[in-house]
Design a protein around this motif. Structure first.
Motif, short mmCIF file in Angstrom:
data_model
loop_
_atom_site.label_atom_id
_atom_site.label_comp_id
_atom_site.label_asym_id
_atom_site.label_seq_id
_atom_site.Cartn_x
_atom_site.Cartn_y
_atom_site.Cartn_z
N ASP A 62 0.86 -1.18 0.00
CA ASP A 62 0.00 0.00 0.00
C ASP A 62 0.90 1.23 0.00
O ASP A 62 1.61 1.49 0.97
N ARG A 64 0.35 4.19 0.46
CA ARG A 64 0.02 5.22 1.46
C ARG A 64 0.76 5.01 2.77
O ARG A 64 0.73 5.88 3.64
N LEU A 65 1.41 3.85 2.91
CA LEU A 65 2.12 3.51 4.14
C LEU A 65 3.61 3.39 3.87
O LEU A 65 4.01 3.08 2.75
#
Length: 80
Positions: A62, A64-65
């Motif tokens: 992911d 976003r992490l």
């Protein structure tokens, strides 16, 4: 050991703040702890490891992490 094992802690995978709320990050940032100057290098190394590990195993991270945290989440994801 597996991620479901209660003896295993996975960064970013708990519902609560865990060690962060308990002050672990603040402690590591204290000069008296002795690792302040190495923290950025440690983070970079863990994230690089996460990227390499995921690439070797075909895991989608992911974006976003941070890669190391995303690795823990990707490894626990059920088949969608």
């Amino acid at each position: 050991m597996t991620p479901d094992d209660p003896r295993v802690s996975v960064a970013g995978a708990s519902a609560g703040g865990g060690a962060v709320v308990a002050g672990a990050v603040d402690l590591m940032r204290e000069p008296a702890c002795g690792i302040v100057d190495a923290l950025d290098s440690m983070v970079d190394a863990l994230n690089e490891h996460g990227r390499e590990y995921a690439a070797e195993r075909g895991l989608a991270l992911d974006g976003r992490l941070p890669p190391f945290v995303a690795l823990a989440v990707a490894g626990n994801r059920s088949e969608e």
